[in-house]
Design an enzyme around this catalytic site. Sequence first.
Site, PDB file in Angstrom:
ATOM      1  N   GLY A  96       0.798  -1.224   0.000  1.00  0.00           N
ATOM      2  CA  GLY A  96       0.000   0.000   0.000  1.00  0.00           C
ATOM      3  C   GLY A  96       0.832   1.276   0.000  1.00  0.00           C
ATOM      4  CB  ILE A  97       0.148   4.518   1.656  1.00  0.00           C
ATOM      5  CG1 ILE A  97      -1.178   4.814   0.939  1.00  0.00           C
ATOM      6  CG2 ILE A  97       0.901   5.808   1.942  1.00  0.00           C
ATOM      7  CD1 ILE A  97      -2.211   5.557   1.791  1.00  0.00           C
ATOM      8  CE1 TYR A 127      -8.186   4.239   9.538  1.00  0.00           C
ATOM      9  CE2 TYR A 127      -9.502   6.087   8.764  1.00  0.00           C
ATOM     10  CZ  TYR A 127      -8.364   5.311   8.669  1.00  0.00           C
ATOM     11  OH  TYR A 127      -7.397   5.605   7.729  1.00  0.00           O
TER      12      TYR A 127
END
Length: 254
Positions: free
Chosen positions: A20-21, A159
């Site tokens: 991912g990032i 979150y």
Amino acid sequence: MPYQIDLTGRHALVTGGTRGIGLACCRLLGEAGASVVIAGRAVAEGEAAARALADDGITARFVSLNVLSESAIVEVVGEMAAATGIDILVNSAGIARHRDTLDVDASLWNDLVDTNFRGTFFCCREALRHMAPRGQGSIVNIGSISAQIANIPQNQAVYNASKAAVHMLTKSLASEFAAQGVRVNAVSPGYILTDMTRGGLENAEWAKVWLDMTPMRRVGRPEEVAQAVLFLASNASSYMTGEILTIDGGYTLR
Ligand code: NDP
């Protein structure tokens, strides 16, 4: 002064660097000349990522790290600090869970807050323990637009709050350590195509809302976040600290 980012001789630690990032950050930091330590839980994935970077001429290695463990963080950061020093820390390790608030239990709360906020805090603390006495260092936290807006249609209050904590942590540490030569910044991405968002994007109703609310009408690529991380990690942003840089295709404009 020519605009050039050169990280030759710098050593970067990237949590959540296995995919991912975080992985995109590893690649870009490496391409700019830094040596990279990829930290994460998935050993096979992490080792494969390190090999792929090495195949492209980047000095990279994988280290197993679960950011839920304070003692593991102390050990991994301490070993790297002793071996090469740490010039750059990118905190990308994170998880997302969608759940209506009335269904949130302590287990979900702990997973989210302990990974996203507690893990980021202790990685920062250990890196700062090393960076501050040397009078240099750059930390980049991966925050989220969820720290600034309440996402829809999915509910994800915990979150969102965990990411707001990361933004405020970034500013607080930036203030505390600026005089010692350490900069602490964050990026605030909108929807980026990774494992984290894949399920949501496969949900036609969710994907429509997400894209309708994004003026650029597309999700971002991990590389587009990594570009900003590279900027904040490097001397190109030498007079910036405590900044939260938004990369969201315009989502937070409206
Ligand atoms: P991915 O799910 O693709 O990657 C998450 C990374 O975090 C993996 O490398 C995973 O590695 C690591 N990780 C998760 N838990 C732990 C843990 N306990 N210890 C160590 N590493 C862990 O998601 P993204 O790349 O999308 O997410 C990266 C960051 O970006 C997260 O902080 C996320 O909240 C944030 N973000 C993402 C957005 C998006 O749209 N994708 C938007 C805004 C913010 P492993 O499984 O090997 O441990």
